[in-house]
Write a protein that holds these residues in place. Sequence first.
Motif, PDB file in Angstrom:
ATOM      1  N   VAL A   8      10.164   7.643  -5.783  1.00 26.33           N
ATOM      2  CA  VAL A   8      11.340   7.272  -5.016  1.00 26.33           C
ATOM      3  C   VAL A   8      11.655   6.203  -5.852  1.00 26.33           C
ATOM      4  CG1 VAL A   8      12.630   6.465  -3.292  1.00 26.33           C
ATOM      5  CG2 VAL A   8      11.659   7.625  -2.956  1.00 26.33           C
ATOM      6  N   LEU A   9      11.317   4.980  -6.464  1.00 30.38           N
ATOM      7  CA  LEU A   9      11.143   4.031  -7.253  1.00 30.38           C
ATOM      8  C   LEU A   9      11.571   4.696  -8.278  1.00 30.38           C
ATOM      9  CD1 LEU A   9       8.523   1.733  -5.435  1.00 30.38           C
ATOM     10  CD2 LEU A   9      10.621   1.198  -5.203  1.00 30.38           C
ATOM     11  N   LYS A  10      10.573   5.561  -9.055  1.00 32.19           N
ATOM     12  CA  LYS A  10      11.435   5.679 -10.402  1.00 32.19           C
ATOM     13  C   LYS A  10      12.050   6.652 -10.268  1.00 32.19           C
ATOM     14  CE  LYS A  10       6.190   7.194 -11.514  1.00 32.19           C
ATOM     15  NZ  LYS A  10       5.156   7.792 -11.552  1.00 32.19           N
ATOM     16  N   VAL A  11      13.289   7.335  -9.283  1.00 29.43           N
ATOM     17  CA  VAL A  11      13.865   7.003  -9.434  1.00 29.43           C
ATOM     18  C   VAL A  11      15.185   6.627  -9.020  1.00 29.43           C
ATOM     19  CG1 VAL A  11      15.703   8.713  -8.272  1.00 29.43           C
ATOM     20  CG2 VAL A  11      13.873   9.206  -8.053  1.00 29.43           C
ATOM     21  N   ARG A  12      14.736   5.267  -8.274  1.00 26.77           N
ATOM     22  CA  ARG A  12      15.707   3.853  -8.186  1.00 26.77           C
ATOM     23  C   ARG A  12      15.668   3.621  -9.692  1.00 26.77           C
ATOM     24  NH1 ARG A  12      14.878  -1.114  -7.472  1.00 26.77           N
ATOM     25  NH2 ARG A  12      16.435  -2.427  -6.244  1.00 26.77           N
ATOM     26  N   LEU A  72       0.367  -1.097   0.328  1.00 27.05           N
ATOM     27  CA  LEU A  72      -0.380  -0.191   0.111  1.00 27.05           C
ATOM     28  C   LEU A  72       0.651   1.551  -0.034  1.00 27.05           C
ATOM     29  CD1 LEU A  72      -2.658  -0.793   2.716  1.00 27.05           C
ATOM     30  CD2 LEU A  72      -3.056  -0.978   0.186  1.00 27.05           C
ATOM     31  N   TRP A  73       2.087   0.925   0.539  1.00 21.92           N
ATOM     32  CA  TRP A  73       2.736   2.527   0.683  1.00 21.92           C
ATOM     33  C   TRP A  73       3.513   2.976  -0.444  1.00 21.92           C
ATOM     34  CZ3 TRP A  73       8.063   2.461   2.845  1.00 21.92           C
ATOM     35  CH2 TRP A  73       8.934   3.757   3.386  1.00 21.92           C
ATOM     36  N   ILE A  74       3.521   2.126  -1.577  1.00 22.51           N
ATOM     37  CA  ILE A  74       4.240   2.763  -3.022  1.00 22.51           C
ATOM     38  C   ILE A  74       3.171   2.975  -4.050  1.00 22.51           C
ATOM     39  CG2 ILE A  74       5.934   0.570  -2.306  1.00 22.51           C
ATOM     40  CD1 ILE A  74       4.412  -1.177  -4.325  1.00 22.51           C
ATOM     41  N   ARG A  75       1.806   2.854  -3.003  1.00 21.95           N
ATOM     42  CA  ARG A  75       0.738   3.329  -3.552  1.00 21.95           C
ATOM     43  C   ARG A  75       0.831   5.254  -3.612  1.00 21.95           C
ATOM     44  NH1 ARG A  75      -4.527  -0.307  -3.259  1.00 21.95           N
ATOM     45  NH2 ARG A  75      -3.559  -2.191  -4.253  1.00 21.95           N
ATOM     46  N   GLY A  76       1.093   5.752  -2.901  1.00 23.35           N
ATOM     47  CA  GLY A  76       1.826   6.743  -2.773  1.00 23.35           C
ATOM     48  C   GLY A  76       2.583   7.864  -3.093  1.00 23.35           C
ATOM     49  N   GLU A  77       2.421   8.967  -2.939  1.00 20.36           N
ATOM     50  CA  GLU A  77       3.157   9.659  -4.457  1.00 20.36           C
ATOM     51  C   GLU A  77       4.566   9.444  -3.777  1.00 20.36           C
ATOM     52  OE1 GLU A  77       1.133  13.404  -5.228  1.00 20.36           O
ATOM     53  OE2 GLU A  77      -0.083  13.039  -4.121  1.00 20.36           O
ATOM     54  N   ASN A  78       4.842  10.060  -2.918  1.00 19.36           N
ATOM     55  CA  ASN A  78       6.275  10.356  -2.442  1.00 19.36           C
ATOM     56  C   ASN A  78       7.232   9.247  -2.322  1.00 19.36           C
ATOM     57  OD1 ASN A  78       5.779  12.491  -1.408  1.00 19.36           O
ATOM     58  ND2 ASN A  78       6.105  11.740   0.451  1.00 19.36           N
ATOM     59  N   MET A  79       6.964   7.675  -2.224  1.00 15.50           N
ATOM     60  CA  MET A  79       7.277   6.380  -2.609  1.00 15.50           C
ATOM     61  C   MET A  79       6.783   6.085  -3.957  1.00 15.50           C
ATOM     62  SD  MET A  79       9.145   4.649  -0.436  1.00 15.50           S
ATOM     63  CE  MET A  79       9.655   2.985  -1.192  1.00 15.50           C
ATOM     64  N   SER A  80       6.381   5.642  -4.643  1.00 13.92           N
ATOM     65  CA  SER A  80       6.522   5.881  -5.979  1.00 13.92           C
ATOM     66  C   SER A  80       7.722   6.735  -6.941  1.00 13.92           C
ATOM     67  CB  SER A  80       4.799   6.325  -7.066  1.00 13.92           C
ATOM     68  OG  SER A  80       4.791   7.655  -6.429  1.00 13.92           O
ATOM     69  N   THR A 122      17.743   5.848 -11.898  1.00 14.16           N
ATOM     70  CA  THR A 122      18.763   5.114 -12.143  1.00 14.16           C
ATOM     71  C   THR A 122      19.879   4.107 -12.138  1.00 14.16           C
ATOM     72  OG1 THR A 122      19.085   6.352  -9.802  1.00 14.16           O
ATOM     73  CG2 THR A 122      20.905   5.338  -9.612  1.00 14.16           C
ATOM     74  N   ILE A 123      18.804   2.597 -11.915  1.00 20.95           N
ATOM     75  CA  ILE A 123      19.544   1.003 -12.464  1.00 20.95           C
ATOM     76  C   ILE A 123      19.734   1.742 -13.949  1.00 20.95           C
ATOM     77  CG2 ILE A 123      18.602  -1.238 -12.294  1.00 20.95           C
ATOM     78  CD1 ILE A 123      17.920  -0.227  -9.671  1.00 20.95           C
ATOM     79  N   LYS A 124      18.829   2.468 -14.605  1.00 13.32           N
ATOM     80  CA  LYS A 124      19.031   2.224 -15.766  1.00 13.32           C
ATOM     81  C   LYS A 124      19.795   2.774 -16.659  1.00 13.32           C
ATOM     82  CE  LYS A 124      16.367   0.555 -18.662  1.00 13.32           C
ATOM     83  NZ  LYS A 124      15.932  -1.120 -19.726  1.00 13.32           N
ATOM     84  N   SER A 125      20.561   3.929 -16.027  1.00 11.62           N
ATOM     85  CA  SER A 125      21.949   4.380 -15.986  1.00 11.62           C
ATOM     86  C   SER A 125      22.661   3.574 -15.714  1.00 11.62           C
ATOM     87  CB  SER A 125      21.722   5.866 -15.377  1.00 11.62           C
ATOM     88  OG  SER A 125      20.781   6.408 -15.692  1.00 11.62           O
ATOM     89  N   PHE A 126      22.908   2.628 -15.038  1.00 13.12           N
ATOM     90  CA  PHE A 126      23.982   2.036 -14.747  1.00 13.12           C
ATOM     91  C   PHE A 126      24.378   1.072 -15.877  1.00 13.12           C
ATOM     92  CE2 PHE A 126      24.753   3.721 -10.054  1.00 13.12           C
ATOM     93  CZ  PHE A 126      25.404   4.337 -10.439  1.00 13.12           C
ATOM     94  N   GLN A 127      22.633   0.939 -16.040  1.00 15.02           N
ATOM     95  CA  GLN A 127      22.796  -0.788 -17.290  1.00 15.02           C
ATOM     96  C   GLN A 127      23.484  -0.463 -17.932  1.00 15.02           C
ATOM     97  OE1 GLN A 127      18.770  -1.945 -16.269  1.00 15.02           O
ATOM     98  NE2 GLN A 127      18.832  -3.670 -14.845  1.00 15.02           N
TER      99      GLN A 127
END
Length: 310
Positions: A257-261, A247-255, A264-269
Amino acid sequence: MAQDEVTESLSKMEISPIYTSDKNGSDEKGEGTQDSPFKTTLQAMRHWGKEPFPTIYVDSKEEGQLFSVISQAQMKKITKVYQREVNKAESKSKKEAEEAAKRAANLEESKSITLTEDPSLPAATASKINNLEQYRGQRVKVYGWVHRLRRQGKNMMFAVLRDGTGFLQCILSDNLCKTYEALLLTTESSVRIFGTLKEVPEGKSAPGGHELDADYWEIVGRSPAGGIDNVLNVESNSDVMYQNRHLWIRGENMSKVLKVRHATIKSFQRSLLRQRLCGGDPTDYGTVSSRRWIYSVQIRLLWRGSLFDP
């Protein structure tokens, strides 16, 4: 004879005094005794629950004496505080009872209101929220979860929908917000809303720059009473957040954060691909200790082959 015995028994009864100590007492764990006093006189009054109060003892100012009877001036002062507290609690209870009765009457009345889609309106086009801009001025239907909900009086309700692609503000007015389903609607309920998509007036703001003026809606699935706010709120600790992370990842802030993550991972890849390297994900390896070791030495697996050839 029996009456005399009762009178004699009552005369022998003594009301135990209540002890308080600002130095050694506790309002949370105290019992009002000499060995376990309350910290404040107000808590002693709350414990007794009504006037007149028994004798209340406080820390003595005389050397060699632990307790002394509270002064009349101090007793009078704190009694006024207690009375204000009691009056406030009674007013709150009365207001809550009136609101509960009013809400029950509204719910009963709302059962007689039914919604039907107007067949004279043009057919609604189904669309995801992120593709709605091209349908401004047209009638659309949108599926989503109620992300936020705000009621404005009896005749208007604002609902912000979320469908995984974006957010949309919807306006429900008149009978649309007076039905039984509308009065019980809570956040995270899934709904289907029909209406005309309109650009937000100048000086106003809404997600995407437009809002849906609803003409019909349906409940698809209810959420538990109270919505997500009863599970996750500003007072929730980390354990509660972890247990309800779905439920927490449905919030605007956490979502976000996950998009930034993800970015970032895609940039490393992409960087590894340019070097003909592939990053090894530590979560693919067995034990926690091995994953920690992989993190510490930052192992990267070298894959050679035509897949990475320029």
